[in-house]
Every structure is written in C-alpha cells, then in structure tokens.
Motif scaffolding. Sequence first.
Motif, PDB file in Angstrom:
ATOM      1  N   GLN A 175      -5.983  -5.667 -13.723  1.00 33.96           N
ATOM      2  CA  GLN A 175      -5.532  -4.324 -14.504  1.00 33.96           C
ATOM      3  C   GLN A 175      -4.535  -4.765 -15.566  1.00 33.96           C
ATOM      4  O   GLN A 175      -4.588  -4.220 -16.942  1.00 33.96           O
ATOM      5  N   ALA A 184      -6.611  -6.998  -7.760  1.00 38.27           N
ATOM      6  CA  ALA A 184      -6.560  -5.840  -8.655  1.00 38.27           C
ATOM      7  C   ALA A 184      -5.461  -5.635  -9.864  1.00 38.27           C
ATOM      8  O   ALA A 184      -5.923  -5.220 -10.783  1.00 38.27           O
ATOM      9  N   ALA A 240      -8.937   1.464   1.822  1.00 43.24           N
ATOM     10  CA  ALA A 240     -10.310   1.210   1.846  1.00 43.24           C
ATOM     11  C   ALA A 240     -10.927   0.681   3.417  1.00 43.24           C
ATOM     12  O   ALA A 240     -12.090   0.434   3.327  1.00 43.24           O
ATOM     13  N   GLU A 275      -3.860   1.334  -1.832  1.00 46.37           N
ATOM     14  CA  GLU A 275      -5.230   1.578  -2.007  1.00 46.37           C
ATOM     15  C   GLU A 275      -6.275   0.521  -1.139  1.00 46.37           C
ATOM     16  O   GLU A 275      -7.310   1.043  -0.678  1.00 46.37           O
ATOM     17  N   ARG A 276      -5.809  -0.696  -1.135  1.00 48.21           N
ATOM     18  CA  ARG A 276      -6.606  -1.739  -0.433  1.00 48.21           C
ATOM     19  C   ARG A 276      -6.503  -1.365   1.145  1.00 48.21           C
ATOM     20  O   ARG A 276      -7.580  -1.437   1.747  1.00 48.21           O
ATOM     21  N   VAL A 312      -8.609  -0.350 -14.309  1.00 45.10           N
ATOM     22  CA  VAL A 312      -8.296  -0.625 -12.744  1.00 45.10           C
ATOM     23  C   VAL A 312      -9.727  -1.465 -12.650  1.00 45.10           C
ATOM     24  O   VAL A 312     -10.848  -1.557 -13.295  1.00 45.10           O
ATOM     25  N   HIS A 313      -9.520  -2.267 -11.486  1.00 44.31           N
ATOM     26  CA  HIS A 313     -10.388  -2.950 -11.017  1.00 44.31           C
ATOM     27  C   HIS A 313     -11.888  -2.200 -10.584  1.00 44.31           C
ATOM     28  O   HIS A 313     -11.396  -1.248  -9.762  1.00 44.31           O
ATOM     29  N   GLY A 318      -9.884  -1.623  -7.146  1.00 44.73           N
ATOM     30  CA  GLY A 318      -8.907  -0.205  -7.363  1.00 44.73           C
ATOM     31  C   GLY A 318      -7.744  -0.734  -8.302  1.00 44.73           C
ATOM     32  O   GLY A 318      -7.544  -1.805  -9.199  1.00 44.73           O
ATOM     33  N   ASN A 319      -6.570  -0.164  -8.025  1.00 44.24           N
ATOM     34  CA  ASN A 319      -5.368  -0.297  -8.974  1.00 44.24           C
ATOM     35  C   ASN A 319      -4.215  -1.267  -8.684  1.00 44.24           C
ATOM     36  O   ASN A 319      -3.164  -1.201  -9.366  1.00 44.24           O
ATOM     37  N   ARG A 330     -13.931  -2.747  -8.173  1.00 42.60           N
ATOM     38  CA  ARG A 330     -14.316  -2.673  -6.834  1.00 42.60           C
ATOM     39  C   ARG A 330     -13.022  -2.585  -6.104  1.00 42.60           C
ATOM     40  O   ARG A 330     -12.674  -2.237  -5.048  1.00 42.60           O
TER      41      ARG A 330
END
Length: 98
Positions: free
Chosen positions: A42, A38, A63, A59-60, A48-49, A53-54, A51
């Motif tokens: 970016q 990701a 999820a 963030e991962r 941001v990606h 994220g940032n 699927r």
Amino acid sequence: MTEVGLGDVSAAARALMAVPEAQRAALMHRLLDEAGQAARFQRCHGRVHPRLGNGTLMERALAHPLAEVPGPGDPAYLAALAQVIEAVLDWRCGKQAG
C-alpha cells in the motif's frame, strides 16, 4: 503493518483460538507477515493489496475462521491475547522467527 489496536489484537486472538495450540505460532507469524506485506504494498503503490488487504492485523485475522467471542476473563482468551501481544512486540523489535 499498520498500527495495532485492541480490535486487531482481539481478532488475532480469536483466529488463534480457532486452530489447535500446536498451530498457533505459525498462524500468528503468517498473520504478521501478510499484514506487513500488505502495508508495504500500500505504501509503494498507493492502494490496498489485491489479496492481502489494507495492512492491518485485523484484516488478516478476519480472513481466517474465528473462535466465538469468549466471556470476560476466559483463561484461553487471555492466553491467546498474551500470545498475540508478545508476537506483535517481537515483530516490532525485529525478532520475527524464520
């Protein structure tokens, strides 16, 4: 992957605690790999990606299901924190498995 802070480490530790111990190393590897993908996306595309994220570990981790916030000094939480920190250091030094 972007810089790793305490929130990232805590979220990842809680994600690890939510899976059986035998699955934790694989999940940690996946979290780091996806955060790295990701972040690269970016940097290359300026957004941001879609699927992944940032590019943050937090963030991962968010999820995935998370274990409840443990009490201070909880041995299982401390062990999970140590596992995350060790994995991040290995990843930063280029020692990622597989």
